[in-house]
Design a protein around this motif. Structure first.
Motif, mmCIF file in Angstrom:
data_model
loop_
_atom_site.group_PDB
_atom_site.id
_atom_site.type_symbol
_atom_site.label_atom_id
_atom_site.label_comp_id
_atom_site.label_asym_id
_atom_site.label_seq_id
_atom_site.Cartn_x
_atom_site.Cartn_y
_atom_site.Cartn_z
ATOM 1 N N SER A 94 0.819 -1.208 0.000
ATOM 2 C CA SER A 94 0.000 0.000 0.000
ATOM 3 C C SER A 94 0.856 1.261 0.000
ATOM 4 C CB SER A 94 -0.911 0.037 1.230
ATOM 5 O OG SER A 94 -1.847 -1.004 1.204
ATOM 6 N N LEU A 95 0.231 2.328 -0.465
ATOM 7 C CA LEU A 95 0.795 3.675 -0.335
ATOM 8 C C LEU A 95 0.226 4.321 0.924
ATOM 9 C CD1 LEU A 95 0.502 4.894 -4.024
ATOM 10 C CD2 LEU A 95 2.649 4.631 -2.771
ATOM 11 N N THR A 122 6.098 -0.214 -7.035
ATOM 12 C CA THR A 122 5.632 1.174 -6.901
ATOM 13 C C THR A 122 5.645 1.888 -8.245
ATOM 14 O OG1 THR A 122 6.594 1.218 -4.669
ATOM 15 C CG2 THR A 122 5.947 3.317 -5.626
ATOM 16 N N GLN A 123 6.765 1.772 -8.982
ATOM 17 C CA GLN A 123 6.885 2.469 -10.254
ATOM 18 C C GLN A 123 5.861 1.974 -11.266
ATOM 19 O OE1 GLN A 123 9.284 5.136 -10.843
ATOM 20 N NE2 GLN A 123 7.567 5.379 -12.287
ATOM 21 N N ILE A 154 5.053 6.800 1.505
ATOM 22 C CA ILE A 154 5.786 5.535 1.476
ATOM 23 C C ILE A 154 4.959 4.498 0.724
ATOM 24 C CG2 ILE A 154 6.871 6.023 3.709
ATOM 25 C CD1 ILE A 154 5.052 3.721 4.848
ATOM 26 N N CYS A 155 5.632 3.467 0.235
ATOM 27 C CA CYS A 155 4.962 2.280 -0.291
ATOM 28 C C CYS A 155 5.595 1.087 0.401
ATOM 29 C CB CYS A 155 5.130 2.180 -1.803
ATOM 30 S SG CYS A 155 4.300 0.723 -2.502
ATOM 31 N N ASP A 156 4.774 0.324 1.123
ATOM 32 C CA ASP A 156 5.313 -0.781 1.923
ATOM 33 C C ASP A 156 4.221 -1.812 2.151
ATOM 34 O OD1 ASP A 156 7.345 -2.103 3.197
ATOM 35 O OD2 ASP A 156 7.159 -1.018 5.090
ATOM 36 N N ILE A 157 4.616 -2.949 2.739
ATOM 37 C CA ILE A 157 3.614 -3.962 3.076
ATOM 38 C C ILE A 157 2.887 -3.548 4.354
ATOM 39 C CG2 ILE A 157 4.767 -5.868 1.902
ATOM 40 C CD1 ILE A 157 5.839 -6.769 4.634
ATOM 41 N N LEU A 169 0.857 7.736 10.167
ATOM 42 C CA LEU A 169 0.622 7.602 8.739
ATOM 43 C C LEU A 169 -0.775 7.045 8.483
ATOM 44 C CD1 LEU A 169 4.025 5.990 7.652
ATOM 45 C CD2 LEU A 169 3.393 8.407 7.566
ATOM 46 N N LYS A 170 -1.302 7.306 7.292
ATOM 47 C CA LYS A 170 -2.590 6.759 6.900
ATOM 48 C C LYS A 170 -2.450 6.076 5.535
ATOM 49 C CE LYS A 170 -4.096 11.259 5.014
ATOM 50 N NZ LYS A 170 -5.090 12.345 5.111
ATOM 51 N N GLU A 171 -3.104 4.946 5.408
ATOM 52 C CA GLU A 171 -3.081 4.170 4.161
ATOM 53 C C GLU A 171 -4.040 4.813 3.168
ATOM 54 O OE1 GLU A 171 -3.586 -0.567 2.941
ATOM 55 O OE2 GLU A 171 -4.198 0.166 4.911
ATOM 56 N N VAL A 172 -3.561 5.075 1.940
ATOM 57 C CA VAL A 172 -4.399 5.786 0.973
ATOM 58 C C VAL A 172 -4.651 4.999 -0.312
ATOM 59 C CG1 VAL A 172 -3.876 8.089 1.836
ATOM 60 C CG2 VAL A 172 -2.379 7.061 0.111
#
Length: 284
Positions: A94-95, A122-123, A154-157, A169-172
């Motif tokens: 997720s971003l 991500t790209q 960020i982009c992470d699991i 942070l919030k997942e968008v």
């Protein structure tokens, strides 16, 4: 010949991978801090590897198969075949942005800086969305990047989301859903394929067992047809007469995802003495 399987040396996939092997009846000679171990009762060797190294070991044919996160294969394992989805270690890529970041759509990340350990994933997502952003590749604690001014997003699991919450942070955006999978090398020796098929058959039997429950119940004979209609089983339910006249015992299986719905209907039809048991393996 032996089947060489890679599993994560440590981390969230490690314990569940070993449990899956045990459920498949495979006993491991596993000393403390070993990097390689052999099975006692199956032609299999385990290689304990860093998670990020496993895709390359598969590509090179150093190992024949691996238990690995689907997300890592998308990032590093193009052309590696997924044999089975294993149903554990579920997460998503997720971003996320700071809680004070005013986010409405993905276009809000145009020209922004994104920190990630998954640059290819991500790209590719940004390209699909027509967004240009600057990627900062980080191995480790990606979540800290917005707080120290290194990145805007960020982009992470993400599993539960608690780490994002702790870092304000919030997942968008959810880029992909992921879980543990059994993946195969494109360079498996021909003599090992038969062992891999046997291993995969055991895994399939374990996974099918986890998806079902074994149900035993008593039913009045006058309601047998309607109750049997609720219990299709693998082919059809087993029906046995009870000592008490006018009653029968019915044995069947029920899918776990509809289990409670079926139980309620069985009770409404007059079923009594309902017993439910887990299924260790299901061989079809």
């Amino acid at each position: 010949m032996k089947l060489k399987i890679a599993i994560q040396k440590s981390g969230r996939l490690h314990d569940e991978s070993l449990k899956l092997l045990r459920d498949c009846g495979i006993s491991i000679n596993n000393g403390r801090d070993q990097l390689k171990a052999s099975a006692k009762n199956f032609p299999l060797e385990i290689y304990y590897l860093r998670n990020g190294d496993i895709p390359q070991y598969l590509k090179d044919g150093v190992v024949d198969c691996a238990v690995i996160g689907e997300n890592l294969l998308v990032e590093k394992g193009e052309d590696i075949q997924i044999l089975e989805k294993l149903g554990f270690s579920k997460c998503r890529v997720s971003l996320a942005v700071s809680k004070i970041f005013e986010y409405d759509t993905i276009k809000d990340l145009e020209g922004k800086r994104i920190a990630t350990s998954y640059p290819m994933t991500t790209q590719n997502f940004l390209n699909e969305q027509g967004v240009n952003a600057e990627l900062h590749i980080i191995n480790g604690s990606v979540e800290i990047a917005p707080n120290i001014g290194l990145a805007d997003a960020i982009c992470d699991i993400v599993s539960s989301g608690s780490t994002l919450f702790k870092n304000n942070l919030k997942e968008v955006e959810v880029i992909m859903q992921s879980e543990a999978v059994l993946a195969a090398s494109p360079r498996i020796p021909e003599g090992v394929r038969e062992i891999l098929e046997r291993f995969q058959f055991r895994i399939q039997s374990v996974l099918k067992g986890r998806d079902f429950r074994y149900v035993l119940l008593n039913a009045p004979n006058k309601k047998l047809d309607s109750i049997i209609g609720l219990l299709p089983g693998m082919k059809s339910p087993t029906v046995l007469p009870l000592a008490e006249e006018g009653w029968s015992s019915i044995h069947s299986v029920v899918r776990q995802d509809i289990f409670w719905e079926v139980i309620d209907k069985l009770k409404d039809e007059g079923a009594e003495g309902i017993l439910v048991c887990p299924i260790e393996k299901m061989v079809l």
